[in-house]
Motif scaffolding. Structure first.
Motif, short mmCIF file in Angstrom:
data_model
loop_
_atom_site.label_atom_id
_atom_site.label_comp_id
_atom_site.label_asym_id
_atom_site.label_seq_id
_atom_site.Cartn_x
_atom_site.Cartn_y
_atom_site.Cartn_z
N LEU A 3 -9.96 -18.89 -12.28
CA LEU A 3 -9.86 -17.66 -11.51
C LEU A 3 -8.87 -16.68 -12.11
O LEU A 3 -8.97 -15.48 -11.89
CB LEU A 3 -9.48 -17.97 -10.05
CG LEU A 3 -10.50 -18.78 -9.26
CD1 LEU A 3 -10.05 -18.96 -7.82
CD2 LEU A 3 -11.87 -18.13 -9.31
N ASP A 4 -7.90 -17.16 -12.92
CA ASP A 4 -6.96 -16.24 -13.56
C ASP A 4 -7.63 -15.40 -14.63
O ASP A 4 -7.16 -14.33 -14.97
CB ASP A 4 -5.78 -17.00 -14.18
CG ASP A 4 -4.78 -17.45 -13.12
OD1 ASP A 4 -4.84 -16.95 -11.99
OD2 ASP A 4 -3.95 -18.32 -13.45
N GLY A 5 -8.75 -15.87 -15.18
CA GLY A 5 -9.47 -15.11 -16.20
C GLY A 5 -10.68 -14.37 -15.64
O GLY A 5 -11.45 -13.79 -16.40
N THR A 6 -10.82 -14.36 -14.33
CA THR A 6 -12.00 -13.78 -13.71
C THR A 6 -12.04 -12.26 -13.86
O THR A 6 -11.07 -11.58 -13.55
CB THR A 6 -12.04 -14.15 -12.21
OG1 THR A 6 -12.04 -15.56 -12.09
CG2 THR A 6 -13.26 -13.58 -11.53
N VAL A 7 -13.18 -11.78 -14.33
CA VAL A 7 -13.43 -10.34 -14.38
C VAL A 7 -14.39 -10.03 -13.24
O VAL A 7 -15.46 -10.63 -13.14
CB VAL A 7 -14.02 -9.91 -15.74
CG1 VAL A 7 -14.32 -8.41 -15.75
CG2 VAL A 7 -13.04 -10.25 -16.87
N ILE A 8 -13.97 -9.13 -12.36
CA ILE A 8 -14.71 -8.85 -11.14
C ILE A 8 -15.24 -7.42 -11.18
O ILE A 8 -14.49 -6.48 -11.41
CB ILE A 8 -13.82 -9.03 -9.90
CG1 ILE A 8 -13.26 -10.45 -9.86
CG2 ILE A 8 -14.58 -8.68 -8.62
CD1 ILE A 8 -12.12 -10.63 -8.88
N VAL A 9 -16.55 -7.30 -10.92
CA VAL A 9 -17.20 -5.99 -10.87
C VAL A 9 -17.85 -5.85 -9.50
O VAL A 9 -18.59 -6.73 -9.06
CB VAL A 9 -18.27 -5.85 -11.97
CG1 VAL A 9 -18.99 -4.51 -11.86
CG2 VAL A 9 -17.65 -6.02 -13.36
N ALA A 10 -17.56 -4.74 -8.83
CA ALA A 10 -18.22 -4.42 -7.57
C ALA A 10 -19.38 -3.50 -7.87
O ALA A 10 -19.27 -2.58 -8.70
CB ALA A 10 -17.25 -3.76 -6.60
N LEU A 11 -20.51 -3.76 -7.22
CA LEU A 11 -21.71 -2.94 -7.38
C LEU A 11 -22.05 -2.31 -6.04
O LEU A 11 -21.90 -2.95 -5.00
CB LEU A 11 -22.91 -3.79 -7.81
CG LEU A 11 -22.81 -4.58 -9.09
CD1 LEU A 11 -22.28 -5.98 -8.83
CD2 LEU A 11 -24.17 -4.67 -9.74
N GLY A 12 -22.55 -1.09 -6.08
CA GLY A 12 -22.97 -0.46 -4.84
C GLY A 12 -23.89 0.71 -5.12
O GLY A 12 -23.99 1.19 -6.25
N GLY A 13 -24.54 1.16 -4.08
CA GLY A 13 -25.39 2.33 -4.17
C GLY A 13 -26.13 2.55 -2.88
O GLY A 13 -26.27 1.64 -2.07
N ASN A 14 -26.60 3.79 -2.68
CA ASN A 14 -27.38 4.10 -1.49
C ASN A 14 -28.57 5.00 -1.78
O ASN A 14 -29.15 5.57 -0.87
CB ASN A 14 -26.50 4.69 -0.38
CG ASN A 14 -26.02 6.09 -0.68
OD1 ASN A 14 -25.95 6.51 -1.82
ND2 ASN A 14 -25.68 6.81 0.37
N MET A 15 -28.94 5.09 -3.06
CA MET A 15 -30.13 5.83 -3.45
C MET A 15 -30.93 4.93 -4.39
O MET A 15 -30.41 4.46 -5.40
CB MET A 15 -29.75 7.13 -4.17
CG MET A 15 -29.03 8.12 -3.26
SD MET A 15 -28.33 9.56 -4.12
CE MET A 15 -29.56 9.99 -5.30
N ALA A 16 -32.19 4.67 -4.07
CA ALA A 16 -32.99 3.70 -4.83
C ALA A 16 -33.49 4.23 -6.16
O ALA A 16 -33.92 3.46 -7.01
CB ALA A 16 -34.17 3.24 -3.98
N GLY A 17 -33.45 5.54 -6.35
CA GLY A 17 -33.99 6.08 -7.60
C GLY A 17 -35.44 5.68 -7.76
O GLY A 17 -36.23 5.77 -6.82
N ASP A 18 -35.81 5.19 -8.92
CA ASP A 18 -37.19 4.78 -9.21
C ASP A 18 -37.47 3.33 -8.84
O ASP A 18 -38.50 2.79 -9.22
CB ASP A 18 -37.48 4.97 -10.71
CG ASP A 18 -37.42 6.42 -11.12
OD1 ASP A 18 -37.68 7.29 -10.26
OD2 ASP A 18 -37.12 6.68 -12.30
N TYR A 19 -36.58 2.66 -8.12
CA TYR A 19 -36.68 1.22 -7.92
C TYR A 19 -37.22 0.78 -6.56
O TYR A 19 -37.34 -0.40 -6.30
CB TYR A 19 -35.32 0.56 -8.19
CG TYR A 19 -35.03 0.58 -9.67
CD1 TYR A 19 -35.40 -0.48 -10.48
CD2 TYR A 19 -34.44 1.70 -10.26
CE1 TYR A 19 -35.17 -0.44 -11.84
CE2 TYR A 19 -34.22 1.74 -11.62
CZ TYR A 19 -34.57 0.67 -12.41
OH TYR A 19 -34.35 0.72 -13.75
N GLY A 20 -37.50 1.69 -5.66
CA GLY A 20 -38.08 1.31 -4.38
C GLY A 20 -37.07 0.91 -3.32
O GLY A 20 -37.28 1.15 -2.15
N SER A 21 -35.97 0.29 -3.72
CA SER A 21 -34.90 -0.07 -2.79
C SER A 21 -33.59 -0.15 -3.56
O SER A 21 -33.58 -0.37 -4.78
CB SER A 21 -35.19 -1.41 -2.11
OG SER A 21 -35.02 -2.48 -3.03
#
Length: 177
Positions: A3-21
Motif C-alpha cells: 500500500l505504500d507504493g500504491t498509485v491511486i487514480v479517481a475516475l469520474g464523469g457525467n457525460m457519456a459522449g459516444d459511449y451510450g453511458s
C-alpha cells in the motif's frame, strides 16, 4: 499488495459522449490505462452521486483504480490528461459537466506541493465518491499526510454524501489482468 507504493487514480464523469453511458465510457478509459503505462491492478465498482454544485445536471459516475507505474508523478498526471483528451474532455469552467475526469489521488507516499500537482490530492479525503470506492478495494490504505485509512476517511467525508455504489457488493473488487 504494497500500500505504500500504491498509485491511486479517481475516475469520474457525467457525460457519456459516444459511449451510450458514463459507465461504458469509464470502462473504455480504464482499458486505455495499460497501453499508457498505467496498468490497473485493482478497481472499485462504479458509484453514483449528484452533480455539484448544480444537482440538476446529469448525475456522476465515479470509481477508483489502483495502478502500477514507473512514471513519475508529473508524468503520470500528464498521461491522465492525455487519456482525458482522448475521451473528449474539454477543460472549461470549474465543476462543468465532463465526459471524463481523471485525478491522481496519490503516488505512493509522495507528498508534493507544486504549481501543477499537489499530492496527495488536496480534497480527495473530503469526498465520499473518492474515499468510498477506495475503501472498497483498499480499506487500510493510509493517507500520506493525515494518517487516516481510506475506511476512516470515507466515514468522515463531507462532500458527495449521496454517493452510493451502482453495482452489487459482490462485484466490488476486480483485479485486472
Amino acid at each position: 499488495m504494497d500500500l505504500d507504493g500504491t498509485v491511486i487514480v479517481a475516475l469520474g464523469g457525467n457525460m457519456a459522449g459516444d459511449y451510450g453511458s458514463s459507465e461504458a465510457l469509464l470502462e473504455a478509459a480504464l482499458a486505455r490505462f495499460a497501453q499508457a503505462g498505467l496498468p490497473v491492478v485493482a478497481r472499485s465498482s462504479w458509484w453514483s452521486s449528484a452533480a455539484w454544485p448544480d444537482p440538476t445536471v446529469n448525475e456522476y459516475r465515479n470509481g477508483v483504480a489502483l495502478v502500477e507505474t514507473k512514471l513519475s508523478p508529473l508524468e503520470a498526471l500528464h498521461t491522465l490528461f492525455s487519456i482525458e483528451a482522448t475521451f473528449g474532455r474539454v477543460r472549461s469552467e470549474k465543476n462543468a459537466p465532463r465526459t471524463l475526469d481523471l485525478d491522481l489521488i496519490a503516488h505512493g507516499r509522495a507528498v508534493l506541493a507544486q504549481q501543477e500537482l499537489t499530492l496527495p490530492h488536496p480534497r480527495a479525503h473530503e469526498r465520499l465518491f473518492v474515499m468510498g470506492p477506495l475503501a472498497e478495494i483498499v480499506p487500510d490504505w493510509r493517507h500520506p499526510t493525515l494518517g487516516a485509512t481510506a475506511r476512516e476517511l470515507a466515514a468522515r467525508a463531507t462532500v458527495g454524501l449521496d454517493a452510493r455504489p451502482v453495482q452489487a457488493a459482490a462485484a466490488r473488487l476486480r483485479p485486472m489482468a
